[in-house]
Enzyme design. Sequence first.
Site, PDB file in Angstrom:
ATOM      1  N   ASP A  12     -17.788   5.899   8.344  1.00  0.00           N
ATOM      2  CA  ASP A  12     -17.064   7.084   7.875  1.00  0.00           C
ATOM      3  C   ASP A  12     -17.932   7.917   6.931  1.00  0.00           C
ATOM      4  OD1 ASP A  12     -14.915   8.765   7.701  1.00  0.00           O
ATOM      5  OD2 ASP A  12     -13.802   7.551   6.263  1.00  0.00           O
ATOM      6  N   GLY A  15     -18.826  13.851   7.814  1.00  0.00           N
ATOM      7  CA  GLY A  15     -18.402  15.205   7.440  1.00  0.00           C
ATOM      8  C   GLY A  15     -18.724  15.512   5.987  1.00  0.00           C
ATOM      9  N   ARG A  25     -20.341  20.068  10.241  1.00  0.00           N
ATOM     10  CA  ARG A  25     -19.870  18.705  10.511  1.00  0.00           C
ATOM     11  C   ARG A  25     -20.667  18.101  11.669  1.00  0.00           C
ATOM     12  NH1 ARG A  25     -15.376  16.791   8.201  1.00  0.00           N
ATOM     13  NH2 ARG A  25     -15.080  15.383   9.958  1.00  0.00           N
ATOM     14  N   HIS A  29     -22.586  14.503  12.129  1.00  0.00           N
ATOM     15  CA  HIS A  29     -22.449  13.516  13.208  1.00  0.00           C
ATOM     16  C   HIS A  29     -23.809  13.179  13.816  1.00  0.00           C
ATOM     17  CE1 HIS A  29     -18.224  13.433  12.799  1.00  0.00           C
ATOM     18  NE2 HIS A  29     -18.018  14.669  13.218  1.00  0.00           N
ATOM     19  N   SER A  57     -12.179   7.296  17.211  1.00  0.00           N
ATOM     20  CA  SER A  57     -10.870   6.648  17.339  1.00  0.00           C
ATOM     21  C   SER A  57      -9.970   7.456  18.266  1.00  0.00           C
ATOM     22  CB  SER A  57     -10.216   6.518  15.962  1.00  0.00           C
ATOM     23  OG  SER A  57      -9.711   7.771  15.540  1.00  0.00           O
ATOM     24  N   THR A  58      -8.907   6.821  18.728  1.00  0.00           N
ATOM     25  CA  THR A  58      -7.953   7.518  19.600  1.00  0.00           C
ATOM     26  C   THR A  58      -7.305   8.690  18.840  1.00  0.00           C
ATOM     27  OG1 THR A  58      -6.423   5.715  19.028  1.00  0.00           O
ATOM     28  CG2 THR A  58      -7.402   5.644  21.214  1.00  0.00           C
ATOM     29  N   ASN A  60      -9.016  10.566  16.661  1.00  0.00           N
ATOM     30  CA  ASN A  60     -10.041  11.586  16.387  1.00  0.00           C
ATOM     31  C   ASN A  60     -10.009  12.772  17.366  1.00  0.00           C
ATOM     32  OD1 ASN A  60     -12.490   9.174  15.167  1.00  0.00           O
ATOM     33  ND2 ASN A  60     -11.063  10.427  14.011  1.00  0.00           N
ATOM     34  N   TRP A  61      -9.272  12.619  18.478  1.00  0.00           N
ATOM     35  CA  TRP A  61      -9.135  13.745  19.415  1.00  0.00           C
ATOM     36  C   TRP A  61      -8.378  14.912  18.779  1.00  0.00           C
ATOM     37  CZ3 TRP A  61     -11.822  13.713  23.838  1.00  0.00           C
ATOM     38  CH2 TRP A  61     -12.220  12.485  24.357  1.00  0.00           C
ATOM     39  N   SER A 184      -7.792   2.197   9.561  1.00  0.00           N
ATOM     40  CA  SER A 184      -7.770   3.289  10.543  1.00  0.00           C
ATOM     41  C   SER A 184      -7.781   2.776  11.995  1.00  0.00           C
ATOM     42  CB  SER A 184      -8.935   4.268  10.311  1.00  0.00           C
ATOM     43  OG  SER A 184      -8.835   4.833   9.020  1.00  0.00           O
TER      44      SER A 184
HETATM   45  C1  IPE Z   1     -12.284   6.176  11.106  1.00  0.00           C
HETATM   46  O1  IPE Z   1     -12.646   7.308  10.399  1.00  0.00           O
HETATM   47  C2  IPE Z   1     -12.744   6.290  12.515  1.00  0.00           C
HETATM   48  C3  IPE Z   1     -14.177   6.230  12.705  1.00  0.00           C
HETATM   49  C4  IPE Z   1     -15.082   5.970  11.807  1.00  0.00           C
HETATM   50  C5  IPE Z   1     -14.588   6.449  14.058  1.00  0.00           C
HETATM   51  P1  IPE Z   1     -11.643   8.545  10.222  1.00  0.00           P
HETATM   52  O2  IPE Z   1     -12.288   9.472   9.294  1.00  0.00           O
HETATM   53  O3  IPE Z   1     -11.243   9.051  11.544  1.00  0.00           O
HETATM   54  O4  IPE Z   1     -10.376   7.824   9.574  1.00  0.00           O
HETATM   55  P2  IPE Z   1      -9.208   8.414   8.691  1.00  0.00           P
HETATM   56  O5  IPE Z   1      -8.735   9.651   9.392  1.00  0.00           O
HETATM   57  O6  IPE Z   1      -9.817   8.716   7.369  1.00  0.00           O
HETATM   58  O7  IPE Z   1      -8.194   7.327   8.624  1.00  0.00           O
HETATM   59  C1  IPE Z   2     -16.880   9.490  10.613  1.00  0.00           C
HETATM   60  O1  IPE Z   2     -17.138  10.574   9.790  1.00  0.00           O
HETATM   61  C2  IPE Z   2     -17.252   9.752  12.047  1.00  0.00           C
HETATM   62  C3  IPE Z   2     -16.113   9.982  12.953  1.00  0.00           C
HETATM   63  C4  IPE Z   2     -14.872   9.741  12.707  1.00  0.00           C
HETATM   64  C5  IPE Z   2     -16.447  10.559  14.247  1.00  0.00           C
HETATM   65  P1  IPE Z   2     -16.031  11.665   9.503  1.00  0.00           P
HETATM   66  O2  IPE Z   2     -16.197  12.767  10.497  1.00  0.00           O
HETATM   67  O3  IPE Z   2     -14.675  11.054   9.478  1.00  0.00           O
HETATM   68  O4  IPE Z   2     -16.456  12.153   8.070  1.00  0.00           O
HETATM   69  P2  IPE Z   2     -15.494  12.566   6.876  1.00  0.00           P
HETATM   70  O5  IPE Z   2     -14.518  11.453   6.660  1.00  0.00           O
HETATM   71  O6  IPE Z   2     -14.822  13.838   7.293  1.00  0.00           O
HETATM   72  O7  IPE Z   2     -16.414  12.747   5.726  1.00  0.00           O
HETATM   73 MG    MG Z   3     -13.486  10.288   7.983  1.00  0.00          MG
END
Ligand code: IPE
Ligand code: IPE
Ligand code: MG
Length: 224
Positions: A12, A15, A25, A29, A57-58, A60-61, A184
């Site tokens: 995580d 971003g 962002r 990645h 994750s499911t 993240n879509w 998560s």
């Molecule tokens: C968890 O991170 C999923 C991945 C690292 C792929 P998220 O950023 O999506 O989780 P939440 O939204 O903070 O729970």
């Molecule tokens: C984790 O980083 C990667 C994915 C979930 C794809 P994030 O994209 O969730 O980064 P933050 O949490 O917004 O900083």
């Molecule tokens: Mg995140």
Amino acid sequence: MIVPKHIGLIMDGNGRWAQQRGLSRSAGHKAGFEHIPPVLEICHDLGIQIVSAYAWSTENWNRPKAEVGYIMHSLEKYLSEFVKELHKRGVRFIHSGRRDRLSSKALRVLDEAVTLTEHNGPEIFNFVFNYGGRAELVNVTRKLLAEHVKLETISESTINHYLWTTGLPDVDLIIRTSGEHRLSNFLLWQSAYACVYVTQTYWPDVGRDDIEAAVKYYNEAMVK
Ligand code: IPE
Ligand code: IPE
Ligand code: MG
């Protein structure tokens, strides 16, 4: 020192890492994806055999279309290079996650990665992509029903067999980066007894210190 056999990485903070630098962002990645091999190297040095890395994750879509597009494009474009390197090092690649919503190109790249490395081991890289722990259990239930598995024969080992992680031992240690104390929807069944370590470090900045601190924390938790 007890070395965890199977660790889960909740990668995580891509971003926030990018935001801190005034980058997009997507740039976060990119940096996050490029950071997987160095972390695997550290895990290898420490003797960790199995690494499950949560990349999508499911849920993240629900992110902005451009971000989703960037992630899917990167998978199609860069995964096979990454897997070639794993293969050179004798690592087996597996995918845990749903296949729906992924493009045919992405599915082909994933399938080729699995086939290319299927005889490798004992090190395993489990790419947890388009994954949700709940979705996995729904999938298990569907498979049990579709195959008419007899009710009275269903045990915990039957469920284990139908998980995407079939054959893998339970997760010993989860490392979540960026300070969030949440699972998560990550490997819920497999992590029933996992030790959870949270570091404030954003994923693209994770270094040897973080992984070593997590292993130390795991050792302290094990002796209690
Ligand atoms: C968890 O991170 C999923 C991945 C690292 C792929 P998220 O950023 O999506 O989780 P939440 O939204 O903070 O729970
Ligand atoms: C984790 O980083 C990667 C994915 C979930 C794809 P994030 O994209 O969730 O980064 P933050 O949490 O917004 O900083
Ligand atoms: Mg995140």
